[in-house]
Design a protein around this motif. Structure first.
Motif, short mmCIF file in Angstrom:
data_model
loop_
_atom_site.label_atom_id
_atom_site.label_comp_id
_atom_site.label_asym_id
_atom_site.label_seq_id
_atom_site.Cartn_x
_atom_site.Cartn_y
_atom_site.Cartn_z
N GLU A 68 0.79 -1.23 0.00
CA GLU A 68 0.00 0.00 0.00
C GLU A 68 0.82 1.28 0.00
OE1 GLU A 68 -1.05 -0.45 4.76
OE2 GLU A 68 -2.59 -0.43 3.27
N GLU A 126 -7.55 4.39 5.95
CA GLU A 126 -6.17 4.07 5.60
C GLU A 126 -5.27 4.31 6.81
OE1 GLU A 126 -5.15 2.70 3.05
OE2 GLU A 126 -6.83 2.90 1.68
N ASP A 255 -10.51 6.28 -9.01
CA ASP A 255 -10.58 6.16 -7.56
C ASP A 255 -10.52 7.59 -7.02
OD1 ASP A 255 -9.60 6.08 -4.79
OD2 ASP A 255 -9.20 3.96 -5.11
N ASP A 258 -7.19 8.73 -5.80
CA ASP A 258 -6.09 8.75 -6.76
C ASP A 258 -5.70 10.21 -6.97
OD1 ASP A 258 -4.51 8.87 -9.06
OD2 ASP A 258 -5.70 7.39 -10.15
N VAL A 285 -12.54 1.45 -5.72
CA VAL A 285 -11.78 1.77 -4.51
C VAL A 285 -10.60 0.82 -4.47
CG1 VAL A 285 -11.80 1.89 -2.00
CG2 VAL A 285 -13.84 2.56 -3.30
N ASN A 286 -9.42 1.35 -4.78
CA ASN A 286 -8.21 0.53 -4.77
C ASN A 286 -7.70 0.32 -3.36
OD1 ASN A 286 -8.09 0.26 -7.59
ND2 ASN A 286 -7.05 2.24 -7.81
N GLU A 287 -6.86 -0.67 -3.17
CA GLU A 287 -6.32 -0.99 -1.86
C GLU A 287 -5.13 -0.10 -1.54
OE1 GLU A 287 -5.23 -5.06 -1.88
OE2 GLU A 287 -7.27 -5.81 -2.15
N TRP A 290 -1.62 4.12 -1.71
CA TRP A 290 -1.30 4.62 -3.06
C TRP A 290 -2.32 4.08 -4.03
CZ3 TRP A 290 0.91 8.52 -5.05
CH2 TRP A 290 1.24 8.53 -6.41
N ARG A 291 -3.17 4.95 -4.57
CA ARG A 291 -4.33 4.52 -5.35
C ARG A 291 -4.15 4.62 -6.86
NH1 ARG A 291 -8.97 4.33 -2.16
NH2 ARG A 291 -8.36 4.08 0.00
N HIS A 292 -3.01 5.13 -7.31
CA HIS A 292 -2.85 5.41 -8.74
C HIS A 292 -2.27 4.23 -9.52
CE1 HIS A 292 -2.57 7.88 -12.28
NE2 HIS A 292 -1.26 7.74 -12.39
N LYS A 296 -3.25 -2.12 -9.50
CA LYS A 296 -4.42 -2.14 -8.62
C LYS A 296 -5.69 -1.92 -9.42
CE LYS A 296 -1.85 -0.66 -4.54
NZ LYS A 296 -1.77 0.27 -3.40
N TYR A 297 -5.67 -0.94 -10.30
CA TYR A 297 -6.85 -0.67 -11.13
C TYR A 297 -7.26 -1.90 -11.93
CZ TYR A 297 -7.46 4.44 -10.65
OH TYR A 297 -7.76 5.70 -10.20
#
Length: 313
Positions: A68, A126, A255, A258, A285-287, A290-292, A296-297
């Motif tokens: 993460e 988070e 997200d 992101d 909603v990514n884990e 760090w959502r970018h 993950k996407y």
């Protein structure tokens, strides 16, 4: 036969073939994965990291990690120093983007700091905030890469090589789309991050780009006014849909945390077709903090559902 053309986003990347395989593995992982090869679907990657970086990122395992606090879209070194504006227009562009991206990062921090009983609806708590050096490196990478493309900066990533950044990357995209079109079947473009800006720019503004059947944007900054202003006059809010090149649907995946997409993630109002909404906005909603990350996407069930609709499988 259906063909999918991928285009990657900001920052340095593993070598082209390795990056392509990472995308394919991420998309195929899990019970609801989409294995393009097994479906008889061919694919290719528009690779442009070498236009701005001296050599590929050799740490493939870190790039593919789902930890993460991992952010391998960035490369925190001298190659990602922020651009120095040469004009008032460039200074306004850079400062505007920095303010909005910084605001999204701050919003993500606020969610991370919330006690669990006050978490925002739909946004998981988070526990691991992003360290400041990572945030700074991300901001510098994003601003440099986007600026150099949209302002067509002349740049030398290594001795003996010099590019006009936009000209070179446009040429690569146009060639890849022509090659995909030559497959003779359905053709879909799947883009991430800065790759969404490149793909949209070429599909909307470069006449020699071949048409495609469908378009997907993932973690895209196209909602930002500063970027839209650089896509004028071809882009307008009422007629921003690239209908002359995209025959079918456009699915936009985001997200809200992101930092690239979160400031203005909804495209249905900004890229209309004849004054009417046509883009399908899909939230995931990514884990992790760090959502970018594209890995993950590509594992998100909502993205896969949208992609299946485009593929019609």
């Amino acid at each position: 036969m259906t063909h999918v053309t991928f285009i990657h986003g900001i920052g340095n990347k593993p070598a082209a073939d390795e990056l392509h395989n990472i995308w394919l593995r991420s998309l195929a992982a899990g019970l609801d994965g989409i294995n393009l090869g097994a479906e008889g679907i061919t694919s290719s990657m528009v690779y442009w990291a070498d236009v701005l970086y001296p050599e590929p990122d050799a740490n493939v395992a870190a790039y593919e990690s789902l930890e993460e606090n991992t952010a391998k879209e960035i490369d925190a070194d001298a190659h990602t120093r922020p651009p120095v504006p040469a004009t008032i227009d460039e200074a306004s562009f850079i400062s505007g983007l920095a303010f909005k991206i910084g605001g999204t990062l701050a919003a993500a921090e606020a969610v991370e700091a919330m006690p669990t009983n006050r978490q925002l609806e739909g946004l998981p708590y988070e526990r691991i905030p992003l360290p400041w050096p990572l945030k700074k490196a991300f901001m510098e990478t994003f601003l440099r890469d986007v600026h150099h493309y949209l302002f067509n900066v002349e740049f030398s990533p290594r001795p003996g090589v010099k590019y006009k950044v936009q000209d070179e990357i446009r040429n690569r995209f146009v060639k890849a789309i022509a090659k995909g079109a030559a497959e003779g079947g359905k053709h879909i473009v799947v883009s991430h991050s800065m790759g969404t800006v490149i793909a949209y720019d070429c599909l909307k503004r470069v006449a020699k780009t071949k048409g495609v059947d469908a378009f997907m944007t993932i973690g895209s900054p196209l909602g930002l006014d500063e970027i839209q202003d650089k896509l004028r006059p071809e882009w307008t809010r009422a007629d921003g849909y690239p209908s002359n090149k995209v025959k079918g649907d456009w699915v936009n995946v985001f997200d809200r945390l992101d930092p690239v997409a979160g400031f203005d993630p909804f495209f249905s109002n900004d890229f209309q077709f004849g004054g009417k909404a046509r883009v399908e906005d899909v939230e995931v909603v990514n884990e992790g903090a760090w959502r970018h990350a594209i890995v993950k996407y590509l594992k998100a069930s909502e993205l896969r559902g949208g992609f299946r609709r485009l593929l019609k499988i």
